[in-house]
Write an enzyme that holds these catalytic residues in place. Sequence first.
Site, PDB file in Angstrom:
ATOM      1  N   THR A  33       0.803  -1.220   0.000  1.00 47.84           N
ATOM      2  CA  THR A  33       0.000   0.000   0.000  1.00 47.84           C
ATOM      3  C   THR A  33       0.839   1.275   0.000  1.00 47.84           C
ATOM      4  OG1 THR A  33      -1.685  -1.191   1.224  1.00 47.84           O
ATOM      5  CG2 THR A  33      -1.816   1.199   1.300  1.00 47.84           C
ATOM      6  N   THR A  41       2.002  -4.720   4.453  1.00 52.23           N
ATOM      7  CA  THR A  41       1.948  -5.078   5.875  1.00 52.23           C
ATOM      8  C   THR A  41       1.548  -6.538   6.115  1.00 52.23           C
ATOM      9  OG1 THR A  41      -0.315  -4.255   5.997  1.00 52.23           O
ATOM     10  CG2 THR A  41       1.445  -2.741   6.662  1.00 52.23           C
ATOM     11  N   ASP A  42       0.829  -7.137   5.145  1.00 47.03           N
ATOM     12  CA  ASP A  42       0.253  -8.470   5.402  1.00 47.03           C
ATOM     13  C   ASP A  42       1.292  -9.509   5.820  1.00 47.03           C
ATOM     14  OD1 ASP A  42      -2.186  -7.410   4.864  1.00 47.03           O
ATOM     15  OD2 ASP A  42      -2.416  -8.314   2.875  1.00 47.03           O
ATOM     16  N   THR A  55       2.921 -21.315  21.555  1.00 48.79           N
ATOM     17  CA  THR A  55       1.589 -21.166  22.136  1.00 48.79           C
ATOM     18  C   THR A  55       0.665 -20.304  21.268  1.00 48.79           C
ATOM     19  OG1 THR A  55       0.354 -20.224  23.995  1.00 48.79           O
ATOM     20  CG2 THR A  55       2.573 -19.364  23.649  1.00 48.79           C
ATOM     21  N   GLN A  56      -0.619 -20.590  21.379  1.00 50.59           N
ATOM     22  CA  GLN A  56      -1.616 -19.764  20.685  1.00 50.59           C
ATOM     23  C   GLN A  56      -1.784 -18.410  21.371  1.00 50.59           C
ATOM     24  OE1 GLN A  56      -5.294 -21.993  20.051  1.00 50.59           O
ATOM     25  NE2 GLN A  56      -4.136 -23.810  19.512  1.00 50.59           N
ATOM     26  N   CYS A  57      -1.270 -18.281  22.590  1.00 52.79           N
ATOM     27  CA  CYS A  57      -1.364 -16.983  23.293  1.00 52.79           C
ATOM     28  C   CYS A  57      -0.341 -16.023  22.701  1.00 52.79           C
ATOM     29  CB  CYS A  57      -1.034 -17.149  24.776  1.00 52.79           C
ATOM     30  SG  CYS A  57      -2.158 -18.225  25.633  1.00 52.79           S
TER      31      CYS A  57
HETATM   32  N1  ASP Z   1      -2.255  -6.282   0.883  1.00 54.66           N
HETATM   33  C1  ASP Z   1      -1.279  -5.255   1.117  1.00 54.66           C
HETATM   34  C2  ASP Z   1       0.088  -5.934   1.210  1.00 54.66           C
HETATM   35  O1  ASP Z   1       0.401  -6.547   2.174  1.00 54.66           O
HETATM   36  C3  ASP Z   1      -1.590  -4.501   2.356  1.00 54.66           C
HETATM   37  C4  ASP Z   1      -0.545  -3.481   2.749  1.00 54.66           C
HETATM   38  O2  ASP Z   1       0.307  -3.080   2.002  1.00 54.66           O
HETATM   39  O3  ASP Z   1      -0.582  -3.030   3.867  1.00 54.66           O
HETATM   40  O4  ASP Z   1       0.830  -5.829   0.278  1.00 54.66           O
END
Ligand code: ASP
Length: 358
Positions: free
Chosen positions: A18, A94-95, A282-284
């Site tokens: 993004t 970010t993903d 752990t899942q925590c």
């Molecule tokens: N789907 C985008 C990515 O991870 C979301 C982002 O950039 O935050 O490339």
Amino acid sequence: MNTPTLVPSILIIYTGGTIGMMENPETGALENFDWEQLRHHVPELKRFGYRIDTQSFDPPIDSSNMTPCDWQKIVHIIEDHYEQYDGFVVLHGTDTMAYTASALSFMLENLSKPVVFTGSQLPIGQLRTDGKENLLTAIEIAAARDEKGRPIVPEVCLFFENKLMRGNRTTKINAEGFNAFRSYNFPPLATAGIHIRYERQLIRRPDPARPFKPHYLVDTNVLILTLFPGIRRDFVEHVVRVKGLKGLILKTYGAGNAPQEPWLVDQLKALRKQGVILVNITQCSLGTVEMRRYGTGLQLLEAGVINGYDSTLESMVTKLMVLLGHGYSTDEVERLMNASVAGEITTDELATGIPAIH
Ligand code: ASP
């Protein structure tokens, strides 16, 4: 370690996501930004007075499409430009940013320069973007030096919404707000307010006796098994019998516990016997695995499952891939999984220093 130049030099590596998008004024659609035009879109860059160059993935990719080949590509760019720049800023969607930052923390051994990941929730060309703030502060951190002229943060780290975190401690936790990442089990390395306050005692330093060593080998024969009440024996047995499996990460309950089902423990013992590395996390989000605390955890320890301590999933899976990629013996992989290689886990033996991967 080479001497820093008088004017700091930073290489921005744009992989996609993004942050690098602009709204097309005619169609309203988000499109990738031309990185040649970076200074035009972010005129504030001039005020640093740094040498800032950019390299861009062609084509840039949404981080959901990132693969270990793309991690290798980033390592390559860093290795090729290691001597020419004082620091690197990696712009990434970010993903899967926490996976790439974790992977690079293991692939860039004995790093002596900052590699700062960042991105944004809103494109850099939008009015309320968080991208400019993240980019500008990430550049400042990548260029920051101490009184002796050494980089302050020679680590793979991730800057997002005022916090600089160790990359292999991060997880994406928010698909909506600007504070998209958390480092639950390790405090931030720095906080950006009016000043950037570094927690220098938390920042890792390279071993001056060893060179920087990039690694490229990654083995993807790993699987994650998340436990849940009612998990079916036939499904589990089907999945773990897959050919080529070398590492299985169990996402267990609480302090590392699993149902006391004989079929599950027998299955784990059988996998262990075949040389599959079994790791317990752990899942925590907060806290650590302690398999001796309950009978439900002890049975896993007795079946040969090793402790993933307070590791994130992202860090455990990428560490396993990198260690398996080296073709080590099962014993050696287990030894390194139990040690902190890049500050990714908190163990009692942390004081023993940085084990080399080789
Ligand atoms: N789907 C985008 C990515 O991870 C979301 C982002 O950039 O935050 O490339």
